[in-house]
Design a protein around this motif. Sequence first.
Motif, PDB file in Angstrom:
ATOM      1  N   VAL A 152       9.522  10.124  19.809  1.00  0.00           N
ATOM      2  CA  VAL A 152       9.296   9.966  21.269  1.00  0.00           C
ATOM      3  C   VAL A 152      10.285   9.486  21.960  1.00  0.00           C
ATOM      4  CG1 VAL A 152       6.572  10.128  21.005  1.00  0.00           C
ATOM      5  CG2 VAL A 152       8.033   7.793  21.061  1.00  0.00           C
ATOM      6  N   GLY A 153      11.354   8.682  21.396  1.00  0.00           N
ATOM      7  CA  GLY A 153      12.304   7.856  22.010  1.00  0.00           C
ATOM      8  C   GLY A 153      12.351   6.594  22.645  1.00  0.00           C
ATOM      9  N   VAL A 154      11.057   6.167  22.010  1.00  0.00           N
ATOM     10  CA  VAL A 154      10.902   4.810  22.220  1.00  0.00           C
ATOM     11  C   VAL A 154      10.199   4.142  21.103  1.00  0.00           C
ATOM     12  CG1 VAL A 154       9.470   3.247  23.676  1.00  0.00           C
ATOM     13  CG2 VAL A 154      10.511   5.113  24.861  1.00  0.00           C
ATOM     14  N   ARG A 155      10.653   2.943  20.729  1.00  0.00           N
ATOM     15  CA  ARG A 155      10.240   2.387  19.530  1.00  0.00           C
ATOM     16  C   ARG A 155       8.733   1.530  19.734  1.00  0.00           C
ATOM     17  NH1 ARG A 155      12.578   1.468  14.566  1.00  0.00           N
ATOM     18  NH2 ARG A 155      11.656   0.035  13.223  1.00  0.00           N
ATOM     19  N   PRO A 156       7.597   1.876  19.180  1.00  0.00           N
ATOM     20  CA  PRO A 156       6.575   1.275  19.249  1.00  0.00           C
ATOM     21  C   PRO A 156       6.664  -0.134  18.216  1.00  0.00           C
ATOM     22  CG  PRO A 156       6.028   2.913  18.084  1.00  0.00           C
ATOM     23  CD  PRO A 156       7.726   3.362  18.503  1.00  0.00           C
ATOM     24  N   GLU A 157       5.702  -0.782  18.343  1.00  0.00           N
ATOM     25  CA  GLU A 157       5.489  -2.137  17.529  1.00  0.00           C
ATOM     26  C   GLU A 157       4.449  -1.622  16.474  1.00  0.00           C
ATOM     27  OE1 GLU A 157       4.658  -5.593  19.696  1.00  0.00           O
ATOM     28  OE2 GLU A 157       6.072  -5.042  21.293  1.00  0.00           O
ATOM     29  N   MET A 158       4.697  -1.857  15.168  1.00  0.00           N
ATOM     30  CA  MET A 158       3.742  -1.427  14.102  1.00  0.00           C
ATOM     31  C   MET A 158       3.535  -2.768  13.463  1.00  0.00           C
ATOM     32  SD  MET A 158       3.180   1.904  14.297  1.00  0.00           S
ATOM     33  CE  MET A 158       2.583   2.347  12.675  1.00  0.00           C
ATOM     34  N   GLU A 159       2.149  -2.841  12.993  1.00  0.00           N
ATOM     35  CA  GLU A 159       1.864  -3.913  12.135  1.00  0.00           C
ATOM     36  C   GLU A 159       0.906  -3.147  10.722  1.00  0.00           C
ATOM     37  OE1 GLU A 159       1.266  -6.923  10.119  1.00  0.00           O
ATOM     38  OE2 GLU A 159       2.445  -7.413  11.929  1.00  0.00           O
ATOM     39  N   CYS A 160       1.610  -3.415  10.019  1.00  0.00           N
ATOM     40  CA  CYS A 160       0.718  -2.726   8.697  1.00  0.00           C
ATOM     41  C   CYS A 160       0.145  -3.941   7.753  1.00  0.00           C
ATOM     42  CB  CYS A 160       1.641  -1.740   7.903  1.00  0.00           C
ATOM     43  SG  CYS A 160       1.957  -0.260   8.812  1.00  0.00           S
ATOM     44  N   GLY A 161       0.158  -5.042   8.044  1.00  0.00           N
ATOM     45  CA  GLY A 161      -0.181  -6.440   7.209  1.00  0.00           C
ATOM     46  C   GLY A 161       0.890  -7.224   6.630  1.00  0.00           C
ATOM     47  N   SER A 162       0.470  -8.121   5.832  1.00  0.00           N
ATOM     48  CA  SER A 162       1.568  -8.776   5.005  1.00  0.00           C
ATOM     49  C   SER A 162       1.553  -8.719   3.820  1.00  0.00           C
ATOM     50  CB  SER A 162       1.100 -10.307   5.613  1.00  0.00           C
ATOM     51  OG  SER A 162      -0.364 -10.758   5.090  1.00  0.00           O
ATOM     52  N   GLY A 163       0.926  -7.673   2.962  1.00  0.00           N
ATOM     53  CA  GLY A 163       0.931  -7.848   1.549  1.00  0.00           C
ATOM     54  C   GLY A 163       2.015  -6.636   1.060  1.00  0.00           C
TER      55      GLY A 163
ATOM     56  N   ASP B 195       2.044   8.471  -4.234  1.00  0.00           N
ATOM     57  CA  ASP B 195       1.783   9.669  -3.252  1.00  0.00           C
ATOM     58  C   ASP B 195       0.316   9.544  -3.064  1.00  0.00           C
ATOM     59  OD1 ASP B 195       4.036  10.799  -3.266  1.00  0.00           O
ATOM     60  OD2 ASP B 195       3.636  12.168  -5.102  1.00  0.00           O
ATOM     61  N   GLY B 196       0.088   9.715  -1.639  1.00  0.00           N
ATOM     62  CA  GLY B 196      -1.254  10.002  -1.131  1.00  0.00           C
ATOM     63  C   GLY B 196      -1.895   8.280  -0.552  1.00  0.00           C
ATOM     64  N   ASN B 197      -1.231   7.250  -1.067  1.00  0.00           N
ATOM     65  CA  ASN B 197      -1.425   5.806  -0.795  1.00  0.00           C
ATOM     66  C   ASN B 197      -1.658   5.870   0.853  1.00  0.00           C
ATOM     67  OD1 ASN B 197      -2.618   3.236  -0.753  1.00  0.00           O
ATOM     68  ND2 ASN B 197      -0.663   2.497  -1.213  1.00  0.00           N
ATOM     69  N   GLN B 198      -2.929   5.282   1.464  1.00  0.00           N
ATOM     70  CA  GLN B 198      -2.762   5.196   2.996  1.00  0.00           C
ATOM     71  C   GLN B 198      -2.983   3.788   3.126  1.00  0.00           C
ATOM     72  OE1 GLN B 198      -6.464   6.242   5.368  1.00  0.00           O
ATOM     73  NE2 GLN B 198      -5.057   7.681   6.364  1.00  0.00           N
ATOM     74  N   VAL B 199      -2.005   3.249   4.310  1.00  0.00           N
ATOM     75  CA  VAL B 199      -2.111   1.923   4.651  1.00  0.00           C
ATOM     76  C   VAL B 199      -2.538   2.085   6.218  1.00  0.00           C
ATOM     77  CG1 VAL B 199      -0.432   0.080   5.267  1.00  0.00           C
ATOM     78  CG2 VAL B 199       0.308   1.753   3.352  1.00  0.00           C
ATOM     79  N   ASP B 200      -3.576   1.127   6.223  1.00  0.00           N
ATOM     80  CA  ASP B 200      -4.216   0.899   7.703  1.00  0.00           C
ATOM     81  C   ASP B 200      -3.284   0.136   8.612  1.00  0.00           C
ATOM     82  OD1 ASP B 200      -6.748   2.065   7.046  1.00  0.00           O
ATOM     83  OD2 ASP B 200      -7.286   0.451   6.181  1.00  0.00           O
ATOM     84  N   CYS B 201      -2.345   0.800   9.495  1.00  0.00           N
ATOM     85  CA  CYS B 201      -1.715   0.241  10.544  1.00  0.00           C
ATOM     86  C   CYS B 201      -2.185   0.054  11.924  1.00  0.00           C
ATOM     87  CB  CYS B 201      -0.463   0.716  10.354  1.00  0.00           C
ATOM     88  SG  CYS B 201       0.501   0.565   8.637  1.00  0.00           S
ATOM     89  N   VAL B 202      -1.741  -0.552  12.763  1.00  0.00           N
ATOM     90  CA  VAL B 202      -1.945  -0.708  14.089  1.00  0.00           C
ATOM     91  C   VAL B 202      -0.350  -0.614  14.893  1.00  0.00           C
ATOM     92  CG1 VAL B 202      -2.783  -2.136  16.172  1.00  0.00           C
ATOM     93  CG2 VAL B 202      -3.872  -2.275  13.864  1.00  0.00           C
TER      94      VAL B 202
END
Length: 111
Positions: free
Chosen positions: A51-62, A68-75
């Motif tokens: 999209v040309g703009v960098r969003p802020e991403m937070e995926c936890g601290s661990g 393969d297939g591991n899903q990480v809950d991010c915001v």
Amino acid sequence: MSISHRLRLLAVPLVAATALLSACSVSASANLTVPASDVADVAASALEEQVGVRPEMECGSGSVDLVDGNQVDCVLTDPATGTEFDAPVTISDVDGTDYHVEVEVAETPRS
């Protein structure tokens, strides 16, 4: 086009990116792991490329297992408005410390 409008265009499409990380460790299950912050950085880079703009991403601290297939809950946070969206990141094509991420940004903001 504002960033929030651009991010809405990402609502359903998936984005893939590859990462080569040197800060990996081995967990008790013998899977390589990376810090969640590294996954967030790779996901933000992939979205920025689209999209040309960098969003802020937070995926936890661990740590995140490179499996393969591991899903990480991010915001995802829209840097222009501060609006937050769920943005699960799925790890795929793992080969040692190389991996792809797929990011799916929710259509509606978090409540």
